[in-house]
Scaffold this active site. Structure first.
Site, PDB file in Angstrom:
ATOM      1  CG  HIS A  59      -0.287   0.076   2.534  1.00 52.86           C
ATOM      2  ND1 HIS A  59       0.491  -0.937   3.067  1.00 52.86           N
ATOM      3  CD2 HIS A  59      -0.252   1.081   3.463  1.00 52.86           C
ATOM      4  CE1 HIS A  59       0.942  -0.576   4.251  1.00 52.86           C
ATOM      5  NE2 HIS A  59       0.515   0.649   4.520  1.00 52.86           N
ATOM      6  CG  HIS A  61      -0.423   4.234   4.774  1.00 53.11           C
ATOM      7  ND1 HIS A  61      -1.108   3.437   5.660  1.00 53.11           N
ATOM      8  CD2 HIS A  61      -1.356   5.060   4.219  1.00 53.11           C
ATOM      9  CE1 HIS A  61      -2.396   3.768   5.654  1.00 53.11           C
ATOM     10  NE2 HIS A  61      -2.563   4.747   4.784  1.00 53.11           N
ATOM     11  CG  ASP A  63       4.754   3.088   7.376  1.00 55.38           C
ATOM     12  OD1 ASP A  63       3.814   3.626   6.777  1.00 55.38           O
ATOM     13  OD2 ASP A  63       4.606   2.069   8.086  1.00 55.38           O
ATOM     14  CG  HIS A  64       4.393   0.124   4.119  1.00 56.54           C
ATOM     15  ND1 HIS A  64       4.449  -1.244   4.319  1.00 56.54           N
ATOM     16  CD2 HIS A  64       3.893   0.640   5.275  1.00 56.54           C
ATOM     17  CE1 HIS A  64       4.001  -1.532   5.524  1.00 56.54           C
ATOM     18  NE2 HIS A  64       3.650  -0.401   6.126  1.00 56.54           N
ATOM     19  CG  HIS A 137      -3.815  -0.773   6.320  1.00 47.84           C
ATOM     20  ND1 HIS A 137      -3.736  -0.729   7.695  1.00 47.84           N
ATOM     21  CD2 HIS A 137      -2.923   0.150   5.859  1.00 47.84           C
ATOM     22  CE1 HIS A 137      -2.850   0.169   8.051  1.00 47.84           C
ATOM     23  NE2 HIS A 137      -2.341   0.727   6.958  1.00 47.84           N
ATOM     24  CG  ASP A 208       0.930  -1.604   7.594  1.00 50.09           C
ATOM     25  OD1 ASP A 208       1.911  -2.350   7.755  1.00 50.09           O
ATOM     26  OD2 ASP A 208       1.006  -0.367   7.660  1.00 50.09           O
ATOM     27  CG  HIS A 266       3.916  -2.283  10.669  1.00 42.51           C
ATOM     28  ND1 HIS A 266       3.052  -1.545  11.445  1.00 42.51           N
ATOM     29  CD2 HIS A 266       4.192  -1.506   9.592  1.00 42.51           C
ATOM     30  CE1 HIS A 266       2.819  -0.383  10.867  1.00 42.51           C
ATOM     31  NE2 HIS A 266       3.515  -0.334   9.736  1.00 42.51           N
TER      32      HIS A 266
END
Length: 306
Positions: A59, A61, A63-64, A137, A208, A266
């Site tokens: 996805h 976001h 942090d990814h 998520h 996530d 995570h």
């Protein structure tokens, strides 16, 4: 097959954990799943090599994905020529294209962005495929399962020799599924000397997600499940509201899915340098659970390895 954890933190990195990234190495090929900020330095630090042909994003976001522009640029500076494929959930291609050209120019090597829907095959190799599956998520998201084909059954050399098959090419033909004729006219069929097909390996990475039925189905019988474990029991009420899982919730899913091993990742930065209690809570539900650490490598043997 070997898995290296490059980033095991939640949304905020810590001094011990970088943001999300994991690298699979299979038969010389390297696949990178998620690219949190600083992933390229983690690859250098842990010696994974840079010859990645496919990147899989769960996805978008930050942090990814925020490590993607820097990694693309480094490949460009290193005169990469090989094409790169980036796989991303349906409906997110425009944003990924923006990340590819965020510095104002595109890399000099070919970069292809492919959208993948849950239930579809993102990549098909000769002996494996990487499938996307539905996750739960707060945004468009998928997980990925690397699933190997069944392997040939074991060849029973002793039985073949008893039947009069001479050592040599006829052994190979039988193991490849072909019948052979002996000098006396006797025909030996593969079923007489080759055992049942043996399962390949399955490694599942959720990204996530809350625990869910689609994730459990994708993880069924997995040799290694890498699952979101953002929260400990004491913060369990936050998990469903933020689209994440507790370590215990991941472990319950792993037990129900019948996986061999569970890697918890995570991990929220609120737990600082100590996440041991997440592992303890998870192992109350599933004994083969462990909290993944940055730089940790895990071998995934064949199910029938002796």
């Amino acid at each position: 097959m070997h898995v290296t954890f490059l980033g095991t933190s939640g949304a905020i990195p810590t001094t011990e954990r970088n943001t999300s990234a994991v690298l699979f190495r299979r038969e010389g090929e390297r696949f990178l799943f998620d690219v949190g900020e600083g992933t390229q330095r983690q690859m250098m630090r842990y010696g994974t090599g840079f010859d990645v042909s496919h990147v899989f994003l769960t996805h978008l976001h930050g942090d990814h994905v925020l490590g993607l522009p820097g990694l693309l640029q480094t490949w460009d500076f290193n005169d990469r020529e090989e094409a790169l494929a980036i796989h991303t959930p349906s409906g997110t291609k425009p944003e990924v294209e923006d990340l590819v050209s965020v510095a104002g120019t595109r890399p000099s090597y070919p970069v292809r962005v492919d959208e993948v829907a849950a239930g579809a095959t993102a990549l098909r190799g000769e002996e494996f495929e990487i499938r996307a599956f539905e996750t739960d998520h707060r945004t468009r998201s998928v997980g990925y399962a690397l699933v190997e084909n069944d392997r040939k059954g074991r060849f029973d050399r002793e039985r073949a020799e008893e039947l009069g098959v001479p050592v040599g090419p006829k052994f190979s033909k039988l193991h490849a599924g072909e019948s052979v004729e002996l000098d006396d006219g006797t025909v030996v069929d593969p079923e007489q000397v080759v055992g049942d097909p043996r399962p390949g390996r399955r490694v599942v990475y959720t990204g996530d997600t809350r625990p869910s039925t689609p994730v459990e189905r994708a993880a069924e019988g997995a040799d290694l499940l890498i699952h979101d474990a953002t929260f400990a029991d004491e913060d369990a009420e936050r998990a469903p509201h933020t689209g994440h899982s507790t370590a215990r919730g991941a472990a319950k899913l792993a037990a129900s899915a019948g996986v061999e091993r569970l890697a918890l990742t995570h991990v929220s930065s609120r737990y600082g340098g100590y996440a041991g209690h997440l592992g303890e809570q998870a192992r109350e539900e599933f004994s083969e659970a462990f909290v993944a650490e940055d730089g940790q490598g895990v071998d995934v043997p064949f199910p029938d390895a002796e």
